[in-house]
Scaffold this active site. Structure first.
Site, PDB file in Angstrom:
ATOM      1  N   ASP A 164       0.862  -1.174   0.000  1.00  0.00           N
ATOM      2  CA  ASP A 164       0.000   0.000   0.000  1.00  0.00           C
ATOM      3  C   ASP A 164       0.907   1.235   0.000  1.00  0.00           C
ATOM      4  OD1 ASP A 164      -2.333   1.441  -0.021  1.00  0.00           O
ATOM      5  OD2 ASP A 164      -3.142   0.603   1.828  1.00  0.00           O
ATOM      6  N   GLU A 195      -0.155   4.711   1.716  1.00  0.00           N
ATOM      7  CA  GLU A 195      -0.372   5.757   2.721  1.00  0.00           C
ATOM      8  C   GLU A 195       0.583   5.644   3.906  1.00  0.00           C
ATOM      9  OE1 GLU A 195      -4.262   5.425   0.486  1.00  0.00           O
ATOM     10  OE2 GLU A 195      -2.798   4.013   1.337  1.00  0.00           O
ATOM     11  N   HIS A 218      -2.350  -0.327  -3.696  1.00  0.00           N
ATOM     12  CA  HIS A 218      -2.840   1.037  -3.515  1.00  0.00           C
ATOM     13  C   HIS A 218      -3.589   1.499  -4.755  1.00  0.00           C
ATOM     14  CE1 HIS A 218      -3.092   5.252  -2.450  1.00  0.00           C
ATOM     15  NE2 HIS A 218      -2.499   5.577  -3.583  1.00  0.00           N
ATOM     16  N   HIS A 252      -2.017   1.575   6.656  1.00  0.00           N
ATOM     17  CA  HIS A 252      -2.548   2.713   7.421  1.00  0.00           C
ATOM     18  C   HIS A 252      -3.620   2.230   8.375  1.00  0.00           C
ATOM     19  CE1 HIS A 252      -6.001   2.228   4.787  1.00  0.00           C
ATOM     20  NE2 HIS A 252      -5.123   2.142   3.792  1.00  0.00           N
ATOM     21  N   HIS A 265      -8.389   5.184   6.598  1.00  0.00           N
ATOM     22  CA  HIS A 265      -9.604   4.816   5.872  1.00  0.00           C
ATOM     23  C   HIS A 265      -9.685   3.303   5.803  1.00  0.00           C
ATOM     24  CE1 HIS A 265      -6.550   4.657   2.671  1.00  0.00           C
ATOM     25  NE2 HIS A 265      -7.344   3.763   2.084  1.00  0.00           N
ATOM     26  N   GLU A 277      -8.241  -2.321   7.014  1.00  0.00           N
ATOM     27  CA  GLU A 277      -7.562  -3.128   6.010  1.00  0.00           C
ATOM     28  C   GLU A 277      -6.566  -4.098   6.630  1.00  0.00           C
ATOM     29  OE1 GLU A 277      -6.073  -0.612   2.819  1.00  0.00           O
ATOM     30  OE2 GLU A 277      -7.921   0.557   2.888  1.00  0.00           O
TER      31      GLU A 277
END
Length: 274
Positions: A8, A10, A61, A105, A117, A136
């Site tokens: 990912d 972030e 991502h 994240h 998120h 996640e």
């Protein structure tokens, strides 16, 4: 030894705002380079401990097209693009011994976390499986466990690392930055972040049998909170879904992978109403 790296963005060091991870923005290229560097650090860590290991990197991502492939360690394979089976964990179908969550994240609603998120910040406010709220990290850890793979390492900000240790007891973490807010971070130097990731991987792989990810065997009661009633209405077009509140949709999934796919579908359908 086979290892998947789910990459990912972030949670990469230096990333502190949406423009840093959005294709087309001036800062995006800079952070793509750091994402690639951190992935390469993880690859080196795997191969330092298990020289003959097979390493696959799953882009995880946005549209799954972020790594700078000419700069990627040539000893790794890469999975790009989507939609695809198992989303962020594409590649686990063939089996793997361990998975690394890199650049992750915190979940939606985490106060003070950088770019927190769950799957889609524009659509999803919370996801619950059997009443347990998961971001996640938890959703992917549970899918990995269902597929017989141990989630061994999570990298990201300090609040993502805290969530990982709470949700997945025994998992190793690397904090590459300290969250100062939704769009603010105190980050390590890029080179130091890579050094820490590379150094953490061997011990994380060695401890894979001691990780206790969440597991959901048998049918799963899934609830997803979305941001707007119109989004819920779109999701209710899926057979078997029902409204459990103005912005909450419930779905009795026959198994966990089906629940996981439904969450991905909620994100897609919800965007159509945004």
């Amino acid at each position: 030894m086979r290892v998947l790296i789910s990459a990912d963005m972030e949670g990469v060091t230096g990333v502190s705002g949406v423009a840093d991870v959005r294709p087309g923005e001036p800062e995006y290229l800079l952070h793509r380079k750091q994402l690639t560097a951190e992935v390469n650090a993880a690859v080196r860590g795997v191969l330092a401990r298990h020289p003959g290991a097979g390493v696959t990197v799953a882009e995880a991502h946005a549209a799954f097209r972020n790594l700078l492939l000419p700069e990627l360690d040539q000893r790794a394979r890469v999975l790009r693009g989507g939609p695809r089976r198992h989303g962020m964990l594409a590649g686990l179908d063939g089996g793997a011994d361990a998975v690394i969550f890199l650049g992750y994240h915190a979940k939606a609603g985490t106060a003070g976390a950088v770019l927190a998120h769950t799957v889609s910040g524009a659509v999803i406010a919370d996801v619950r499986c059997q009443g347990v709220s998961l971001g996640e990290i938890g959703l992917n850890a549970a899918l990995a466990a269902h597929l017989g793979t141990a989630p061994v390492l999570v990298t990201g900000d300090d609040l993502a690392a805290e969530e990982a240790r709470r949700t997945v007891p025994g998992v190793h973490t690397v904090e590459v930055k300290r969250a100062l807010g939704a769009s603010a971070a105190d980050s390590l130097h890029p080179a130091l972040a890579c050094e820490l990731i590379e150094a953490a991987v061997p011990a994380a792989l060695d401890a894979r049998d001691r990780v206790l990810p969440p597991r959901f065997d048998g049918p799963v009661e899934l609830e997803v909170d979305v941001h707007r009633p119109a989004m819920a209405e779109r999701v209710l077009l899926v057979p078997g879904t029902e409204r459990a509140g103005g912005t909450t949709v419930r779905y009795p999934a026959p198994d966990y992978p089906t629940a996981y796919r439904l969450v991905e579908l909620v994100a897609v359908l919800g965007l159509a109403a945004s």
